[in-house]
Structure formats: structure tokens, C-alpha cells
Design an enzyme around this catalytic site. Structure first.
Site, short mmCIF file in Angstrom:
data_model
loop_
_atom_site.label_atom_id
_atom_site.label_comp_id
_atom_site.label_asym_id
_atom_site.label_seq_id
_atom_site.Cartn_x
_atom_site.Cartn_y
_atom_site.Cartn_z
CD GLU A 264 -2.32 1.48 2.69
OE1 GLU A 264 -2.37 2.67 3.07
OE2 GLU A 264 -2.64 0.53 3.41
CB CYS A 301 -2.65 5.58 3.80
SG CYS A 301 -3.56 4.57 4.98
#
Length: 528
Positions: A264, A301
Site C-alpha cells: 500500500e 494514507c
């Protein structure tokens, strides 16, 4: 006591002579916690132990694995104040944030324990045979998911509990039946050591095999590279920057036996504001956007670093300016992250046509390692000519892009790369009118948010925390929620295998009482 040694299975090792200290980003100095760097021999030992333990652990049933995970969840929940104090000291994050993250971590582990107890996640599929079928007999074919093997997990800097040693990557790998070697993040090694010992203790107390878990320390990249290259490692979990994730991905692809890297990476999480929403609730949107950009000092994120609106006779820009000026900066996780943030902001501001719209008037405390929130403004044409403006700057900053029409807004969406999230604010009527925008965004993001903001990721069965490249290295997966388990499994089918040799999930008698697809129909019954 924090040992500062490698945890390798049920033992400890400190063979290396090179050491490093944990660092306090708020005080800008080393802590007293000293750690030995993992040696190549220790890395090999951890991989060897993980491979040996895998042959035992892969055969343990879901109930046994659930007992292990439940014991770990209880241990972390009852870990007391030391974990919170050490974590706050190493990250500069406030106690309330870490307390909340600890409970998220605990609940995430419990969620996977529940998944294992229920058991249907193995996706058992059975097509019974028919020896009398013509012109050829039909074989008996039965399939389910099995674990890949030993997994390497890289702890994340920004979530020292929920995406680290006992975070989602580790727990979903355990749930899948994989053994795990964790590379602790150098920004919070003491926190990692505390949690690592909790995992080790829980594994021992519940009869797990020695080597199911190891934790290695290094403040450089050498040990991580060696782990990814190790022939006994079968998959990698990573959360961090695009540069680091792409490097690991390339290393894994270059192995004699390539392995999957579930990374990720960066995401700007664009937010589209439709005209009606801007007219009806501009002040609410401006305040919520400023809060979402700056929460956690912009080190999530999912912080939305890009807002696109249709420029009309509204006061959205002024409201955004006012809201951003009322935000506060804060301590960043490491000095390197702060330097990268400041360089990213300056790079954007040096782009022709990009202006500073607002800057926070305050910072919290007296630390030198503090980021100042900055909001920028530009046009859709400048964005089109400078696609780097859509790339993530990790920290409390955002760019507001003014589009002159619906078509211009749609073109911006078409030009987007992959993101973890994409958000749209609009009235019900507008959302219907802008259905094309929604159709575009579902191709660009793993999660499409309507009339909200992406920060605050709900941990559940339906969550998708991933997205197309370059937000992740595999758009088919998620790193949050129970579906994360499938990153660390693969399907296998058995043709004409005798009943007594089939896994229990595939035998005629459904002793596990799980949902199975039998000849095209879902059922919890037995095969007659």
C-alpha cells in the site's frame, strides 16, 4: 524490560555488533532503548524457523488458530500504560490517538478470530463426479484456499500498532495459516519490541509452533532486502512510500521464484465538490476538509490532498482559507518525514500557477520537528500540465483545483492515476446527474466515499483499503477487513481424491457447518 534483541521464534538473539537507538521526535534526541541490528545469519535463522513452523501451522484448524489470535487480542488489550507511553514517546502522537489505535488493533484481531471460527472464508467449492456421464465421465473436483507460506511484513511508520507488528498484514497472514517474519520499523522499535513479546507469549501459551513469528530490527534497508530475496519467503506485506514499495516489488519480481508484494503506497485521495453541495453547505465542507487533511498531522494514507470544485459564485475558497488557518500543526513521526513534507510543499509551490491559499497560524508545543499545514490553490489547466501535483505529499497539505465546467471536472477524473479513495460531495439530484463521474472514480479508487471524508477507515467485512496502481501493487486486494486474508492464500483443487484424504472442509459430511458451493448452490448441508 525492552531487550533490544531479535525475537526469533520462541528465543532471542543479539549476534550483531552494530546497534541503533530508538528516537524521540518531539524531543529530537535518542531514547535509552538500544537495539541490535539483525545479522544475515539471524535473518536466515528466522526464515528457516518460519518455514519449519509453517509445515505444522498450516495443518492446524481454524479453531486452534482462533484461540491463538484471541489470546493475542486479550494480551494487547491488557498491555497497560507502558505500551502507550513508549509509543507516544517514539512517534510524537498523543495518548488518545494511541489508545484508540490499540483498541482498533484488538478489535481487528478479534474480527479475524471470529472469521476463523465460522470457517466459510476458505471458499469451499465442490463439483461432485458422475462416472456415467457421456461421452466422458465427470471427475469429482473440490477446491478451497490454502496458505502461501512464510510471509514478511514491514511495519508502517504512521500506524505503530494497527499497521505494524500485530497489525492487519500480520494478523491476516496468521489467519490464512502463514507464519510471519516482521521487519520492525526503525521509527518505533521499542513499541515493536513490546508487541512482539506479546505475540511470542500468546503463541507459546496456545501451543503454536516455534517459529510462527519472528521480529527483526534494523535502521537501514539491508535486512528488508535480504528477507524479500530469501527463497523460503512466499509473500510480502508493506505499507509506506511509493519509492520503497516499488523497490520491494521490483526485488520480489526479480527473484528466481517471483513472489507477490502487497504494498500500500501513496495516495492523494481526491475530493470532488459538486456545485449544489458547495452552495448548500460550503462552510461545513470547508471545515471538514481542513480537519481531514490535517488529522494525525496529515500522516494517514487517507488524508485528502486534492480537492476539485466547479468554480462558481460561491465563497468556498474563502471558507477553506479560514478553516485551514484555524488548524494546528504537530510533531511528525520522524525528522526525515518532516524534511520530505517541506520539500514536497515547496516543490508544488514552485510550480507556475500554484498559489498558497492558506497556512496554519499555530503549531502545538515547542518541538522543532513540527509540520505547518499549508493549503494551495491552482486551476485545472495547471493540474493537467503538471501531473506531479496529483502525487502524495505525506503531511498536512492539500491543493484546491478550480474547474470551470462539469466536463473539465470529468476530464480531471479521467486523468487521475489510482488512489485508495475518491470522494464526491453532492445533492441526491447532482449525484444522479454526475453518474459519469462516479463511474470514472470506481475505476480509479478502491473506496468511493459520498458526502463524507476518507479519513477514518472502518474495519469490517466489506471494507476495501486498496486501489489501482500506484496506490497499491495489486488492485484486487485490500489491506483492511476480512478480505485481506486472501492476499496470503491461493486456491487448490483436488480431483478424485478419496474422502478420507480430503480436508474436512471438502468432505461429504460438513462437520464444520460452513457454507460451501455444491454443484452451483450454496449450502451448509452434507452431500448425500
Amino acid at each position: 524490560m525492552i531487550k533490544g534483541e531479535q525475537i526469533i521464534g520462541f528465543g532471542y538473539s543479539a549476534r550483531g555488533k552494530e546497534t541503533f537507538y530508538s528516537f524521540d521526535p518531539a524531543e529530537q534526541r535518542n531514547t535509552e532503548y538500544l537495539f541490535h541490528k539483525a545479522t544475515p545469519e539471524e535473518i536466515n535463522l528466522a526464515a528457516d524457523r518460519a518455514a519449519a513452523a509453517f509445515q505444522v501451522y498450516r495443518k492446524m484448524d481454524g479453531a486452534e488458530k482462533a484461540v491463538f489470535l484471541s489470546a493475542l487480542a486479550e494480551a494487547i488489550a491488557n498491555s497497560g500504560e507502558e505500551l502507550i507511553k513508549v509509543c507516544c514517546r517514539e512517534t510524537g502522537l498523543p495518548p488518545a490517538r494511541i489508545e484508540g489505535e490499540r483498541m482498533r488493533t484488538v478489535n481487528q484481531i478479534k474480527m479475524f478470530a471470529t472469521l476463523l471460527r465460522e470457517g466459510s472464508w476458505v471458499n469451499a467449492r465442490i463439483d461432485t463426479g458422475d462416472p456415467d456421464r457421456t461421452p466422458l465421465p465427470k471427475p469429482d473436483i473440490r477446491s478451497l484456499h490454502i496458505p502461501l507460506g512464510p510471509v514478511v511484513v514491514f511495519g508502517a511508520s504512521n500506524f505503530p500498532l494497527a499497521f505494524s507488528v500485530a497489525g492487519g498484514d500480520t494478523i491476516s497472514a496468521f489467519a490464512a495459516g502463514c507464519t510471519v517474519v516482521v521487519k520492525a520499523h526503525p521509527a518505533h522499535p521499542a513499541t515493536s519490541a513490546i508487541v512482539g513479546e506479546l505475540i511470542q507469549t500468546a503463541a507459546k501459551s496456545t501451543g503454536m509452533p516455534d517459529g510462527i513469528f519472528s521480529l527483526l530490527f534494523d535502521d537501514g534497508i539491508e535486512s528488508g532486502i535480504q528477507l524479500v530475496k530469501h527463497p523460503l519467503i512466499k509473500a510480502v506485506g508493506f505499507t509506506g512510500s511509493f519509492k520503497a514499495g516499488k523497490a520491494l516489488f521490483d526485488i520480489a519480481a526479480g527473484r528466481p521464484e517471483p513472489i507477490p508484494v502487497y504494498a500500500e503506497m501513496g495516495s492523494t485521495n481526491p475530493v470532488f465538490i459538486l456545485p449544489g453541495a458547495a452552495r448548500e453547505r460550503a462552510a461545513e465542507i470547508a471545515a471538514a476538509y481542513a480537519a481531514s487533511v490535517t488529522v494525525g498531522v496529515g500522516q494517514f494514507c487517507t488524508n485528502p490532498g486534492l480537492m476539485i470544485h466547479q468554480k462558481q459564485e460561491d465563497d468556498l475558497l474563502q471558507l477553506l482559507r479560514s478553516a485551514f488557518e484555524r488548524t494546528s500543526g504537530g510533531v511528525m513521526l520522524t525528522p526525515r518525514i518532516l524534511n520530505s513534507y517541506n520539500a514536497g510543499v515547496q516543490h508544488h509551490l514552485a510550480t507556475g500557477g500554484v498559489e498558497q491559499l492558506a497556512v496554519s497560524a499555530t503549531i502545538s508545543g515547542n518541538s522543532a520537528n513540527q509540520a505547518v499545514p499549508v493549503l494551495m490553490n491552482t486551476s485545472s489547466q495547471v493540474l493537467k500540465n503538471n501531473p506531479a501535483l496529483t502525487e502524495e505529499v505525506f503531511g498536512p497539505t492539500g491543493i484546491v483545483v478550480s474547474a470551470s465546467s462539469k466536463n473539465e471536472m470529468l476530464n480531471i477524473a479521467r486523468d487521475l492515476a489510482g488512489h485508495i479513495t475518491a470522494t464526491v460531495h453532492g445533492t441526491v439530484e447532482e449525484l444522479i446527474e454526475y453518474k459519469e463521474l462516479l463511474d470514472l472514480l470506481e475505476q480509479k479508487a478502491g473506496r468511493v466515499v459520498i458526502n463524507g471524508f476518507p479519513t477514518g477507515v472502518e474495519v469490517g467485512n466489506a471494507m476495501v483499503h486498496g486501489g489501482p496502481w500506484p496506490s497499491t501493487t495489486d488492485s484486487k486486494t485490500t489491506s483492511v477487513g476480512t478480505a485481506a486474508i486472501y492476499r496470503f492464500t491461493r486456491p487448490v483443487c483436488y480431483q478424485n481424491l478419496p474422502q478420507q484424504l480430503l480436508p474436512p472442509a471438502l468432505q461429504d459430511k460438513n462437520t464444520l457447518n460452513i457454507h460451501r458451493l455444491i454443484n452451483g448452490n450454496w449450502s451448509t448441508g452434507d452431500i448425500e
